[in-house]
Write a protein that holds these residues in place. Structure first.
Motif, PDB file in Angstrom:
ATOM      1  N   PRO A   1      11.802 -55.842 117.186  1.00 39.64           N
ATOM      2  CA  PRO A   1      11.093 -56.925 116.483  1.00 39.64           C
ATOM      3  C   PRO A   1      10.619 -56.559 115.076  1.00 39.64           C
ATOM      4  N   HIS A   2      10.147 -55.334 114.876  1.00 45.12           N
ATOM      5  CA  HIS A   2       9.680 -54.954 113.532  1.00 45.12           C
ATOM      6  C   HIS A   2      10.828 -54.989 112.519  1.00 45.12           C
ATOM      7  N   GLY A   3      12.046 -54.820 112.973  1.00 46.49           N
ATOM      8  CA  GLY A   3      13.206 -54.814 112.094  1.00 46.49           C
ATOM      9  C   GLY A   3      13.641 -56.192 111.627  1.00 46.49           C
ATOM     10  N   TYR A   4      13.099 -57.242 112.256  1.00 46.67           N
ATOM     11  CA  TYR A   4      13.471 -58.593 111.829  1.00 46.67           C
ATOM     12  C   TYR A   4      12.282 -59.529 111.600  1.00 46.67           C
ATOM     13  N   ASN A   5      11.060 -59.071 111.841  1.00 43.37           N
ATOM     14  CA  ASN A   5       9.927 -59.957 111.583  1.00 43.37           C
ATOM     15  C   ASN A   5       8.914 -59.369 110.604  1.00 43.37           C
ATOM     16  N   SER A   6       9.309 -58.324 109.870  1.00 38.92           N
ATOM     17  CA  SER A   6       8.386 -57.695 108.928  1.00 38.92           C
ATOM     18  C   SER A   6       8.739 -58.006 107.471  1.00 38.92           C
ATOM     19  N   GLY A   7       9.676 -58.933 107.260  1.00 40.14           N
ATOM     20  CA  GLY A   7      10.058 -59.278 105.897  1.00 40.14           C
ATOM     21  C   GLY A   7       8.930 -59.979 105.151  1.00 40.14           C
ATOM     22  N   THR A   8       8.873 -59.739 103.843  1.00 37.56           N
ATOM     23  CA  THR A   8       7.907 -60.439 103.000  1.00 37.56           C
ATOM     24  C   THR A   8       8.613 -61.434 102.071  1.00 37.56           C
ATOM     25  N   PHE A   9       9.932 -61.321 101.957  1.00 36.74           N
ATOM     26  CA  PHE A   9      10.743 -62.202 101.117  1.00 36.74           C
ATOM     27  C   PHE A   9      12.144 -62.229 101.721  1.00 36.74           C
ATOM     28  N   THR A  10      12.773 -63.402 101.794  1.00 32.68           N
ATOM     29  CA  THR A  10      14.100 -63.509 102.411  1.00 32.68           C
ATOM     30  C   THR A  10      15.120 -64.061 101.432  1.00 32.68           C
ATOM     31  N   LEU A  11      16.346 -63.546 101.545  1.00 35.81           N
ATOM     32  CA  LEU A  11      17.506 -64.064 100.822  1.00 35.81           C
ATOM     33  C   LEU A  11      18.396 -64.775 101.826  1.00 35.81           C
ATOM     34  N   SER A  12      18.824 -65.973 101.502  1.00 31.44           N
ATOM     35  CA  SER A  12      19.736 -66.724 102.349  1.00 31.44           C
ATOM     36  C   SER A  12      20.944 -67.106 101.495  1.00 31.44           C
ATOM     37  N   ASN A  13      22.113 -66.608 101.858  1.00 34.16           N
ATOM     38  CA  ASN A  13      23.315 -66.808 101.044  1.00 34.16           C
ATOM     39  C   ASN A  13      24.370 -67.582 101.820  1.00 34.16           C
ATOM     40  N   LEU A  14      24.494 -68.870 101.532  1.00 36.20           N
ATOM     41  CA  LEU A  14      25.593 -69.660 102.090  1.00 36.20           C
ATOM     42  C   LEU A  14      26.680 -69.863 101.044  1.00 36.20           C
TER      43      LEU A  14
END
Length: 123
Positions: free
Chosen positions: A71-84
């Protein structure tokens, strides 16, 4: 560097009233999985370069690694990039993961016909 210089973009609203300004910069990347989406992240991005961040996220986003992601590896982000954009989508609305203050939606560029200053058409 932009997240370090503009702390409000790296902040999040915790209770609907107050903001939490994270001391760390953890960049997550949205990755499609069967039945949904997951955001593996690279922690401590303030101290490392962009190439390292991308390689870490790609490693964490590998199909075998996603199954072992804690869980820490996917819920500790502070900013996300989404590339479609890599799928040919030129615009979309990215959905902000809980606990984060900002997400960047990256779409594909597409050729557009425009008139230049002399009245000639170009792409």
């Amino acid at each position: 560097m932009a997240l370090a210089q503009h702390l409000v973009v790296n902040a999040s609203c915790k209770d609907g009233k107050s903001f939490y300004y994270s001391s760390s910069i953890n960049i997550a990347v949205a990755v499609a999985i069967d039945g949904g989406l997951i955001t593996p992240c690279s922690s401590g991005c303030r101290q490392v370069g962009f190439v390292f961040v991308i390689s870490e996220v790609e490693r964490a986003g590998g199909e075998g690694s996603l199954k072992q992601l804690q869980p820490h590896g996917y819920n500790s982000g502070t900013f996300t990039l989404s590339n479609l954009g890599m799928l040919g989508v030129d615009r979309f609305d990215a959905i902000l993961p809980p606990g984060q203050g900002a997400i960047r939606a990256v779409g594909a560029s597409k050729p557009t016909v425009v008139a230049d200053a002399d009245g000639f058409f170009s792409v």
